[in-house]
Design a protein around this motif. Structure first.
Motif, PDB file in Angstrom:
ATOM      1  N   LYS A 143       0.859  -1.200  -0.114  1.00 27.21           N
ATOM      2  CA  LYS A 143       0.018  -0.110  -0.008  1.00 27.21           C
ATOM      3  C   LYS A 143       0.908   1.401   0.133  1.00 27.21           C
ATOM      4  CE  LYS A 143      -3.723  -2.242   2.419  1.00 27.21           C
ATOM      5  NZ  LYS A 143      -3.325  -3.489   2.075  1.00 27.21           N
ATOM      6  N   GLY A 144       2.269   1.077  -0.046  1.00 21.95           N
ATOM      7  CA  GLY A 144       3.100   2.306  -0.024  1.00 21.95           C
ATOM      8  C   GLY A 144       3.306   2.533   1.632  1.00 21.95           C
ATOM      9  N   ARG A 145       4.721   3.054   1.621  1.00 16.15           N
ATOM     10  CA  ARG A 145       5.058   3.215   3.117  1.00 16.15           C
ATOM     11  C   ARG A 145       4.335   4.199   3.825  1.00 16.15           C
ATOM     12  NH1 ARG A 145       8.691   6.312   6.006  1.00 16.15           N
ATOM     13  NH2 ARG A 145      10.366   5.116   7.307  1.00 16.15           N
ATOM     14  N   THR A 146       4.015   5.368   3.242  1.00 16.96           N
ATOM     15  CA  THR A 146       3.349   6.387   4.016  1.00 16.96           C
ATOM     16  C   THR A 146       2.013   5.836   4.658  1.00 16.96           C
ATOM     17  OG1 THR A 146       4.409   8.023   2.701  1.00 16.96           O
ATOM     18  CG2 THR A 146       2.308   8.894   3.912  1.00 16.96           C
ATOM     19  N   ARG A 147       1.261   5.146   3.602  1.00 17.84           N
ATOM     20  CA  ARG A 147       0.035   4.765   3.896  1.00 17.84           C
ATOM     21  C   ARG A 147      -0.018   3.700   4.902  1.00 17.84           C
ATOM     22  NH1 ARG A 147      -4.589   1.438   0.151  1.00 17.84           N
ATOM     23  NH2 ARG A 147      -6.026   1.313   1.816  1.00 17.84           N
ATOM     24  N   PHE A 148       0.734   2.711   4.799  1.00 19.72           N
ATOM     25  CA  PHE A 148       0.955   1.650   5.823  1.00 19.72           C
ATOM     26  C   PHE A 148       1.549   2.154   7.243  1.00 19.72           C
ATOM     27  CE2 PHE A 148       3.928  -1.489   7.836  1.00 19.72           C
ATOM     28  CZ  PHE A 148       3.153  -2.509   8.022  1.00 19.72           C
ATOM     29  N   LEU A 149       2.418   2.951   7.489  1.00 15.85           N
ATOM     30  CA  LEU A 149       2.848   3.516   8.557  1.00 15.85           C
ATOM     31  C   LEU A 149       1.622   4.378   8.935  1.00 15.85           C
ATOM     32  CD1 LEU A 149       6.648   4.375   7.794  1.00 15.85           C
ATOM     33  CD2 LEU A 149       5.474   2.351   9.313  1.00 15.85           C
ATOM     34  N   GLY A 150       0.924   5.052   8.470  1.00 18.97           N
ATOM     35  CA  GLY A 150      -0.433   5.853   9.007  1.00 18.97           C
ATOM     36  C   GLY A 150      -1.545   4.719   9.615  1.00 18.97           C
ATOM     37  N   LEU A 151      -1.491   3.743   8.805  1.00 15.99           N
ATOM     38  CA  LEU A 151      -2.586   2.806   9.423  1.00 15.99           C
ATOM     39  C   LEU A 151      -1.985   2.043  10.786  1.00 15.99           C
ATOM     40  CD1 LEU A 151      -3.587   0.962   5.961  1.00 15.99           C
ATOM     41  CD2 LEU A 151      -5.088   2.631   7.741  1.00 15.99           C
ATOM     42  N   ALA A 152      -0.683   1.918  10.811  1.00 16.98           N
ATOM     43  CA  ALA A 152      -0.032   1.109  11.831  1.00 16.98           C
ATOM     44  C   ALA A 152      -0.118   2.068  12.939  1.00 16.98           C
ATOM     45  CB  ALA A 152       1.471   0.696  11.409  1.00 16.98           C
ATOM     46  N   ALA A 153       0.333   3.596  12.933  1.00 12.44           N
ATOM     47  CA  ALA A 153       0.208   4.383  13.953  1.00 12.44           C
ATOM     48  C   ALA A 153      -1.203   4.380  14.510  1.00 12.44           C
ATOM     49  CB  ALA A 153       0.614   5.871  13.431  1.00 12.44           C
ATOM     50  N   ARG A 154      -2.324   4.505  13.596  1.00 10.88           N
ATOM     51  CA  ARG A 154      -3.810   4.468  13.999  1.00 10.88           C
ATOM     52  C   ARG A 154      -3.952   3.354  15.131  1.00 10.88           C
ATOM     53  NH1 ARG A 154      -7.797   4.879   9.482  1.00 10.88           N
ATOM     54  NH2 ARG A 154      -9.235   4.911  11.176  1.00 10.88           N
ATOM     55  N   TRP A 155      -3.479   2.141  14.933  1.00 12.23           N
ATOM     56  CA  TRP A 155      -3.407   1.175  15.791  1.00 12.23           C
ATOM     57  C   TRP A 155      -3.018   1.277  17.120  1.00 12.23           C
ATOM     58  CZ3 TRP A 155      -7.113  -2.301  15.305  1.00 12.23           C
ATOM     59  CH2 TRP A 155      -7.623  -2.624  14.056  1.00 12.23           C
ATOM     60  N   GLN A 156      -1.756   1.948  17.184  1.00 13.13           N
ATOM     61  CA  GLN A 156      -1.164   2.486  18.507  1.00 13.13           C
ATOM     62  C   GLN A 156      -2.345   3.199  19.441  1.00 13.13           C
ATOM     63  OE1 GLN A 156       2.289   4.542  17.483  1.00 13.13           O
ATOM     64  NE2 GLN A 156       3.506   2.796  17.454  1.00 13.13           N
ATOM     65  N   GLU A 157      -3.210   3.908  18.955  1.00 11.22           N
ATOM     66  CA  GLU A 157      -4.056   4.417  19.680  1.00 11.22           C
ATOM     67  C   GLU A 157      -5.498   3.878  20.194  1.00 11.22           C
ATOM     68  OE1 GLU A 157      -4.862   7.828  16.815  1.00 11.22           O
ATOM     69  OE2 GLU A 157      -2.872   8.534  16.751  1.00 11.22           O
ATOM     70  N   THR A 158      -5.401   2.688  19.720  1.00  3.06           N
ATOM     71  CA  THR A 158      -6.601   1.798  19.704  1.00  3.06           C
ATOM     72  C   THR A 158      -6.459   0.925  21.241  1.00  3.06           C
ATOM     73  OG1 THR A 158      -7.064   1.781  17.428  1.00  3.06           O
ATOM     74  CG2 THR A 158      -8.092  -0.003  18.812  1.00  3.06           C
ATOM     75  N   GLU A 159      -7.576   1.165  21.995  1.00  7.09           N
ATOM     76  CA  GLU A 159      -7.492   0.734  23.295  1.00  7.09           C
ATOM     77  C   GLU A 159      -7.785  -0.864  23.239  1.00  7.09           C
ATOM     78  OE1 GLU A 159      -9.846   1.573  27.562  1.00  7.09           O
ATOM     79  OE2 GLU A 159      -9.797   3.218  26.007  1.00  7.09           O
ATOM     80  N   ASN A 160      -7.335  -1.488  24.211  1.00  3.83           N
ATOM     81  CA  ASN A 160      -7.443  -2.801  24.308  1.00  3.83           C
ATOM     82  C   ASN A 160      -6.596  -3.598  23.208  1.00  3.83           C
ATOM     83  OD1 ASN A 160      -9.022  -2.591  26.884  1.00  3.83           O
ATOM     84  ND2 ASN A 160     -10.825  -2.480  25.520  1.00  3.83           N
ATOM     85  N   ILE A 161      -6.042  -3.170  22.337  1.00  2.00           N
ATOM     86  CA  ILE A 161      -5.315  -3.981  21.376  1.00  2.00           C
ATOM     87  C   ILE A 161      -3.955  -4.184  21.640  1.00  2.00           C
ATOM     88  CG2 ILE A 161      -4.562  -4.028  18.798  1.00  2.00           C
ATOM     89  CD1 ILE A 161      -7.397  -4.313  19.030  1.00  2.00           C
ATOM     90  N   ALA A 162      -3.481  -5.257  22.036  1.00  2.00           N
ATOM     91  CA  ALA A 162      -2.274  -5.467  22.612  1.00  2.00           C
ATOM     92  C   ALA A 162      -1.174  -5.606  21.311  1.00  2.00           C
ATOM     93  CB  ALA A 162      -2.269  -6.830  23.294  1.00  2.00           C
ATOM     94  N   ALA A 163      -1.717  -5.936  20.219  1.00  2.00           N
ATOM     95  CA  ALA A 163      -0.637  -6.108  19.259  1.00  2.00           C
ATOM     96  C   ALA A 163      -1.587  -6.009  17.682  1.00  2.00           C
ATOM     97  CB  ALA A 163      -0.016  -7.341  19.435  1.00  2.00           C
ATOM     98  N   VAL A 164      -0.864  -5.851  16.709  1.00  2.00           N
ATOM     99  CA  VAL A 164      -1.142  -6.161  15.426  1.00  2.00           C
ATOM    100  C   VAL A 164      -0.335  -7.056  14.549  1.00  2.00           C
ATOM    101  CG1 VAL A 164      -1.863  -5.014  13.108  1.00  2.00           C
ATOM    102  CG2 VAL A 164      -2.126  -3.771  15.326  1.00  2.00           C
ATOM    103  N   LEU A 165      -0.893  -8.240  14.442  1.00  2.00           N
ATOM    104  CA  LEU A 165      -0.098  -9.366  13.615  1.00  2.00           C
ATOM    105  C   LEU A 165      -0.334  -9.072  12.029  1.00  2.00           C
ATOM    106  CD1 LEU A 165       1.492 -11.915  13.552  1.00  2.00           C
ATOM    107  CD2 LEU A 165      -0.754 -13.285  13.780  1.00  2.00           C
ATOM    108  N   TYR A 166       0.605  -8.660  11.758  1.00  2.00           N
ATOM    109  CA  TYR A 166       0.784  -8.473   9.963  1.00  2.00           C
ATOM    110  C   TYR A 166       1.084  -9.793   9.346  1.00  2.00           C
ATOM    111  CZ  TYR A 166      -0.108  -3.603  10.527  1.00  2.00           C
ATOM    112  OH  TYR A 166      -0.389  -2.214  10.872  1.00  2.00           O
ATOM    113  N   VAL A 167       0.502 -10.224   8.332  1.00  2.00           N
ATOM    114  CA  VAL A 167       0.825 -11.474   7.752  1.00  2.00           C
ATOM    115  C   VAL A 167       0.913 -11.065   6.323  1.00  2.00           C
ATOM    116  CG1 VAL A 167       0.152 -13.966   7.198  1.00  2.00           C
ATOM    117  CG2 VAL A 167      -0.289 -13.159   9.597  1.00  2.00           C
ATOM    118  N   ALA A 168       2.024 -11.499   5.773  1.00  2.00           N
ATOM    119  CA  ALA A 168       2.312 -10.928   4.402  1.00  2.00           C
ATOM    120  C   ALA A 168       2.205 -12.180   3.659  1.00  2.00           C
ATOM    121  CB  ALA A 168       3.784 -10.327   4.207  1.00  2.00           C
TER     122      ALA A 168
END
Length: 181
Positions: A143-168
């Motif tokens: 999805k491109g670096r900027t979009r990917f990192l933007g989405l990843a940063a949004r997960w940090q702000e999500t309460e109760n999410i301990a981790a995000v598992l990315y599977v390529a």
């Protein structure tokens, strides 16, 4: 099998084989179960331009009712499967089956999450007794670096999410995502 087919909108024969891991005898049992469900008009095989040789296995209305009785989450079934998303959705189902065999968490599929109108929609969430969840993101394209990192940063702000598992889905994509992170 019915709950999985309902929640993921379709399954492939190889998904069903993964539910019966005893080698050749497991595959024979899986094929027998698929044929029995088709004969009982609980499941049907639909042609797919993405999975030309096997088609996809979907539930009939009777199959859906039985899946709901067995604990599947209630949400609207897609009438037509998106050709563009079938490959991705099949990968999500593969990952779900594998992680359910390893983790004691309860999986909630994307379609059920849409009903809850969450601000971020992963491909699925695994909820654990601790109250924490792990978001599942299956990446099938860059999805491109900027979009990917933007989405990843949004997960940090999500309460109760301990981790995000990315599977390529491919080694080259894994390497790209690894560079982004």
């Amino acid at each position: 099998m019915l709950v999985l087919a309902h929640e993921q909108q379709f399954v492939l024969p190889e998904h069903v084989y993964a539910l019966y891991p005893d080698g050749d005898s497991g595959q024979r049992e899986a094929r027998r179960r698929i044929q029995a469900l088709i004969k009982q008009k609980l499941m049907l095989r639909q042609p797919s331009p993405v999975f030309k040789f096997t088609g996809v296995l979907r539930l009939t209305e009777s199959g859906k009712r039985l899946a709901l009785q067995e604990g599947a989450r209630q949400f609207a079934t897609l009438r037509r499967l998106s050709i563009a998303e079938q490959q991705h959705d099949a990968l999500v189902t593969h990952v779900r089956i594998r992680l359910e065999a390893l983790w004691a968490g309860q999986f909630v599929c994307e379609r059920a999450l849409k009903e809850e109108k969450l601000p971020l929609l992963p491909d699925g969430l695994f909820f654990f007794r601790s109250g924490k969840a792990v978001a599942l993101e299956v990446e099938n394209s860059d999805k491109g670096r900027t979009r990917f990192l933007g989405l990843a940063a949004r997960w940090q702000e999500t309460e109760n999410i301990a981790a995000v598992l990315y599977v390529a889905s491919r080694e080259a994509l894994f390497t790209t995502l690894q560079k982004y992170l």
